[in-house]
Structures are given as structure tokens and as C-alpha cells.
Write an enzyme that holds these catalytic residues in place. Structure first.
Site, mmCIF file in Angstrom:
data_model
loop_
_atom_site.group_PDB
_atom_site.id
_atom_site.type_symbol
_atom_site.label_atom_id
_atom_site.label_comp_id
_atom_site.label_asym_id
_atom_site.label_seq_id
_atom_site.Cartn_x
_atom_site.Cartn_y
_atom_site.Cartn_z
ATOM 1 N N CYS A 43 66.025 58.879 72.461
ATOM 2 C CA CYS A 43 64.798 59.655 72.625
ATOM 3 C C CYS A 43 63.763 59.359 71.532
ATOM 4 C CB CYS A 43 65.125 61.142 72.636
ATOM 5 S SG CYS A 43 66.755 61.551 73.283
ATOM 6 N N ASP A 117 63.629 66.955 72.976
ATOM 7 C CA ASP A 117 63.198 68.317 73.329
ATOM 8 C C ASP A 117 62.692 69.197 72.184
ATOM 9 O OD1 ASP A 117 64.479 67.251 75.509
ATOM 10 O OD2 ASP A 117 65.660 69.036 75.953
ATOM 11 N N LYS A 118 63.556 69.483 71.210
ATOM 12 C CA LYS A 118 63.208 70.488 70.207
ATOM 13 C C LYS A 118 62.151 69.990 69.245
ATOM 14 C CE LYS A 118 66.292 72.615 72.205
ATOM 15 N NZ LYS A 118 66.441 71.440 73.073
ATOM 16 N N CYS A 188 64.138 61.680 78.042
ATOM 17 C CA CYS A 188 64.698 61.763 79.400
ATOM 18 C C CYS A 188 63.563 61.677 80.418
ATOM 19 C CB CYS A 188 65.507 63.037 79.543
ATOM 20 S SG CYS A 188 66.988 62.998 78.514
ATOM 21 N N GLU A 438 72.683 74.975 76.414
ATOM 22 C CA GLU A 438 72.203 74.675 77.764
ATOM 23 C C GLU A 438 73.415 74.528 78.675
ATOM 24 O OE1 GLU A 438 69.761 71.192 77.368
ATOM 25 O OE2 GLU A 438 68.079 72.366 76.640
ATOM 26 N N SER A 464 69.152 73.122 80.624
ATOM 27 C CA SER A 464 68.493 71.842 80.400
ATOM 28 C C SER A 464 67.308 71.761 81.348
ATOM 29 C CB SER A 464 69.483 70.720 80.703
ATOM 30 O OG SER A 464 68.795 69.516 80.892
HETATM 31 FE FE1 FES Z 1 66.420 63.698 74.093
HETATM 32 FE FE2 FES Z 1 66.526 64.305 76.738
HETATM 33 S S1 FES Z 1 64.801 63.833 75.525
HETATM 34 S S2 FES Z 1 68.136 64.365 75.274
#
Ligand code: FES
EC number: 4.2.1.9
Length: 548
Positions: A43, A117-118, A188, A438, A464
Site C-alpha cells: 500500500c 487505510d488509517k 487496495c 474488521e 473492511s
Molecule cells: Fe493497505 Fe488495503 S490499502 S490493506
């Protein structure tokens, strides 16, 4: 007086000389470049290169770039393991880290490079605290993989585990998919949490439209990063601080973006946290109210067929701005970090001919209702339903209660959960989990077994962005704090009613009072370290699960 000229700062100058800087360099405005690079996940894998490009842009525009990086925790890599407890906690640690570096070094301006994400809400939260002119650079989505002549993402990977459980795929096929699902660096690859929050950064005005939606490996990304270096210097000249950008109108637009692009339930948590940092009076119910009015105009996975790369090719978030402005759904009185107006962004948007990813408000991909906020006797302080544009429904079913994600996953994989059940997974909240895991192993298993729409999942944990199906999370108060979800027993009737925005436990008051009198919290042994600090300080999911 600056380090360059203050006689008493000579010791500090000596360290800057040690880094190869000149006295002239020390007189330039300093721009901190916070990257959330870690070499543990795809990521954020490009962040070091992006930071170098941003630094080049800063230098070109007369600034002195100073790079540093933070930790980051991959949701996917830790999903379904005890390590997942670290994920939401990492949001606070990342925000605190950036804030501390900003306070220590007194940067004149900041660029925050975010991805997984975070890291996106964490970066925004830190910039809001520091309140110096700042730009967010979202590092970009992964391209989709190809498997059996179709585009695949990490979503297919998780659902493959459910398909394996019912014999539709064997382990060799699952392993083959694993080799193809994620073809290179980036977040993702669809409208999961990271890309949802990348869009939020755009619509809040902290990230320049047309940069974040460029995929991580696209050849135009480095030039865009250099441009960000120039934009931050311009923002410094205009004093474009987060406190001038993060207004109620900006927050409204960010919520509209989540609604219009069918975003992740995690956005609710993060928007509330950002609002709290920015001093904006956002109530969780307002998110549901906006979602009720805004149709889903992009056909992005997990609710549709398209990937984030499709959105970029179609015209990106700028095209979404054009569509939403045409329909009067955005508030135009906002400040964007690059000095443009939303009308400028819309006018500059280019739409790929024949694209089918971005629809119109008049003829949307799905009707209004990306997310719904429910309240009721099971969630007095609120919870989040991934409505996904479904028509309103009422569903009653018998509760199947589990005190952890693992217990529930094992029951589903063994075939013990059947259509019509309302699965309750509790003690997975912010403090009780701790860390609000999640439930992707569970939602993937349900969808993979064909139970995604016939089994409702209710939890004080979260989901998620990949998750879909009939999922209700962030139930507050959480079980650990004595919320009514702690009192549910197998066989109780639970009712979900979206038209009335309610989630109720249909058990009479006397019985509930007796259960409450006998209730003792389920303690998890978290006595030391960061999780213990988190348990002691984290607040309710309905306030963003922040630690301030
Ligand atoms: Fe890193 Fe999905 S953006 S796990």
C-alpha cells in the site's frame, strides 16, 4: 529568529551543516514531508520515491524539504489475526507521530504522504492539530489483477476463502488467485477504505484534485508529486492552513463524496475523528442524513463492477465533482489547498469517451443510501449499516451470539450459521477488542458461502471497506462498556428497520434489567504497552473512537 540567524542556535546549525545544508538553505521555509512508508505492505511502498519527488518540487519553489516517516499497519496483512488489533490503534500513533515531529521541528509547512487505510485520516488529523499550511498527497491505488479473464482485487481473495469452504474453489485455485490478485504497489484497488479516504482528502480540500486518484504505479504520479511540492509552497504563501480549509462546508462535501462513491463504513469513524480534531460539530446521524439524499453515482467495487483504476481512466474525482456540482449537491463556498474553486475543478475535468464508471445524479448507478446510521434499543448511541443503495427493508431474525471474530468465523466455516440468522459479534469494539477489528474473515466467508444477503451481521467491531452484504457495525455503546449488545442471548429476536433507521433487540424490559444486573464485562488480558494505553483512553465509535 530562525535557526539560520539566532546566535544561540549555533548547536542546531551544526547538525544542519552535518546534513550538508548551507546557511542559505537554513533561511528557506522548511517543509516537513511526512511519509507513511513502511516496507511491510504494498500500500505505501512507493512513498519514499514520492517523498523525493515532493522534495524536488519544494526545492524548485524555494523551500527546504525535510523528510521523515511514520509507522503504518496494513489492514489486509493483519486481518483475522490478533495483529489486526493494531490497525485502528495505528491511526492514533501515526497522527501523534506526525504531530510530534511538527511540534518539535516547527516546520513552516507540511506535506503528508498517505496511502493505506488509517494513514489517510491520521495524516489529516495531525495536520489539523499542527495547523500550518499543508497538503495531503494520496499515494494511489493498486492496479487490479487479472485472473481467469477478469479484473480481480483483494476482495476476490477474501471471498475465495468462503468459496473454498463450500467447495467452489480448491486450495490450489485459491493460491493461484493469491499470485494474481495484487499485481504491484498501491492501495487496495477499489472503493475500499483507503480509496474512500483518498477521495475524502480531495473533497475536504486538503489534497489537490487530480493527484490522489492517479494509480500508484502510473507514470504520471512522480510529476504530480513534484507539483505537490510546488503547491505546498504556494499554500504557504497564501497561508492556506487546515483551520481555513476544514470547515463545515468542506466536511459536508467530504460526506457527499463518500455517499456518491459508495464508500467504506470506516469513513464514518474517520470523518467523526477528523471533525473532532478540527473542532467541527459533526453528529454521526448527519452522515446518514446526507447519504439518504445522495445517490451512488460510481459503479465501484465492492458495490459495483469497477476498480479505482477505472475511475481514474474515466475522469477521476474531478469528474465526480462536476456531476455533483451540476446537481447542486456540493457546497461551493470552500477553500481548496491549491487555490482553485470547485467550479474550476469541474470545468477542468476531462471525461473519457464511452466511460461507464461515473454515472450522473439523474441516472445513477444506485439510488441514495450508501450508508445508513441506525439507532435503537440495541444501539442507543448509533451504528452504521452498509446499505449500498438497497431499497429500505425490515428484517427480524434470531440472534447467534459470539464473543470474538474467531469464534464466529469457525461457526460459519463449519456450516453452523444459516440463512435468516442475525450474527452478533461483540467485545470487538474500540476498548473491548481492543482496537475494533474488521470482520473481513466473517463477511468474506458469508459472501463466499452465498449468505451475504440472508445473514445479517451486527457487531461493535467494524468492517473492511472490502466487506459487503448485510453488515451493521460500530454498535455503540460497545459490549465492553456495558452496551445492550452485551446482553443479547442466542435466540433473541433482533430487528433491523432501515426506513425508520432502527436496530432493536426485541426482549422485554424486565428480562433485560435482570440480565444487566448479572452482567460482568468480558476482560481480555491487555495489561501493558500500547494496547493498554489505548483501552484506557479510547472513546466511543459514535464519536470516531479517538483518544483525545
Ligand atoms: Fe493497505 Fe488495503 S490499502 S490493506
Amino acid at each position: 529568529m530562525t535557526i539560520a540567524d539566532d546566535p544561540d542556535r549555533a548547536p542546531a546549525r551544526s547538525h544542519l551543516y552535518a546534513m550538508g545544508l548551507t546557511r542559505e538553505d537554513m533561511r528557506r521555509p522548511t517543509v516537513g514531508i511526512a511519509s507513511t512508508w513502511t516496507g511491510t505492505m504494498p500500500c505505501n511502498l512507493t512513498h519514499r520515491e514520492l517523498a523525493a519527488h515532493v522534495a524536488e518540487g519544494v526545492r524548485r519553489a524555494g523551500g527546504l524539504p525535510m523528510e521523515f516517516n511514520t509507522i503504518a499497519v496494513s489492514d489486509n496483512l493483519t486481518m483475522g489475526t490478533p495483529g489486526m488489533r493494531a490497525s485502528l490503534v495505528s491511526r492514533e500513533v501515526i497522527a501523534d507521530s506526525i504531530e510530534l515531529m511538527g511540534r518539535a521541528h516547527q516546520f513552516d509547512a507540511l506535506v503528508c504522504i498517505v496511502g493505506c487505510d488509517k494513514t489517510v485520516p491520521a495524516g489529516i488529523m495531525a495536520l489539523s492539530r499542527l495547523d500550518v499550511p499543508s497538503v495531503v498527497l494520496y499515494s494511489g491505488s493498486m492496479m487490479p489483477g487479472r485472473w481467469r479473464d477478469r479484473d480481480v482485487t483483494i476482495q476476490d481473495m477474501w471471498e475465495a476463502l468462503g468459496e473454498r469452504a463450500v467447495g467452489r474453489l480448491d486450495q490450489d485455485e485459491v493460491d493461484d488467485l493469491a499470485r494474481h490478485a495484487c499485481p504491484g504497489p498501491g492501495t487496495c484497488a477499489a472503493q475500499y477504505t483507503a480509496n474512500t479516504m483518498g477521495g475524502v482528502a480531495d473533497f475536504l480540500g486538503l489534497a489537490p484534485f487530480g493527484v490522489g486518484d492517479i494509480p500508484a504505479v502510473a507514470e504520471t504520479k512522480p510529476a504530480a508529486a513534484r507539483r505537490v511540492g510546488e503547491i505546498v509552497m504556494d499554500a504557504l504563501a497564501r497561508d492556506a492552513r487546515p483551520s481555513r480549509i476544514l470547515t463545515p462546508n468542506a466536511m459536508h462535501n467530504a460526506i457527499v463524496s463518500v455517499a456518491a462513491m459508495g464508500g467504506s463504513t470506516n469513513a464514518v469513524l474517520h470523518l467523526l475523528a477528523i471533525a473532532r480534531e478540527a473542532g467541527l460539530p459533526l453528529r454521526i446521524d448527519e452522515i446518514g442524513e446526507i447519504c439518504r439524499k445522495v445517490p451512488i453515482i460510481t459503479g465501484l467495487k465492492p458495490g459495483g463492477p469497477h476498480t479505482a483504476a477505472d475511475l481514474w481512466r474515466a475522469g477521476g474525482t474531478a469528474l465526480v465533482v462536476r456531476r455533483l456540482l451540476e446537481a447542486g449537491l456540493l457546497r461551493e463556498n470552500v477553500t481548496l489547498v491549491d487555490g482553485r474553486t470547485l467550479a474550476d475543478v469541474a470545468a477542468g475535468a476531462s471525461e473519457a469517451s464511452g466511460q461507464t464508471t461515473v454515472k450522473t445524479v439523474a441516472a445513477p448507478a444506485k439510488p441514495p443510501g450508501a450508508l445508513a446510521i441506525l439507532r435503537g434499543s440495541l444501539a442507543p448511541d448509533g451504528c452504521v449499516l452498509k446499505l449500498g443503495g438497497r431499497a429500505d427493508f425490515r428484517r427480524e431474525g434470531p440472534a447467534r451470539v459470539f464473543d470474538s471474530e474467531e469464534e464466529c468465523f469457525a461457526a460459519i466455516q463449519s456450516g453452523a450459521v444459516v440463512a435468516g440468522d442475525v450474527v452478533i459479534v461483540r467485545y470487538e469494539g474500540p476498548a473491548g477488542g481492543p482496537g475494533m477489528r474488521e470482520m473481513l474473515s466473517i463477511t468474506g466467508a458469508l459472501v463466499g458461502q452465498g449468505l451475504g444477503d440472508s445473514v445479517a451481521l451486527v457487531t461493535d467491531g467494524r468492517f473492511s471497506g472490502v466487506s459487503h452484504g448485510l453488515v451493521i457495525g460500530h454498535v455503540a455503546p460497545e459490549a465492553f462498556k456495558g452496551g445492550p449488545i452485551a446482553l443479547v442471548r442466542d435466540g433473541d429476536t433482533v430487528a433491523v428497520d432501515t426506513a425508520n433507521a432502527t436496530l432493536d433487540l426485541l426482549v422485554d424490559e424486565d428480562e433485560l434489567a435482570a440480565r444487566r444486573a448479572a452482567w460482568r464485562p468480558l476482560e481480555r488480558p491487555v495489561e501493558r504497552g500500547v494496547l493498554a494505553k489505548y483501552v484506557a483512553s479510547v472513546g466511543s465509535a459514535s464519536d470516531g473512537a479517538t483518544t483525545i
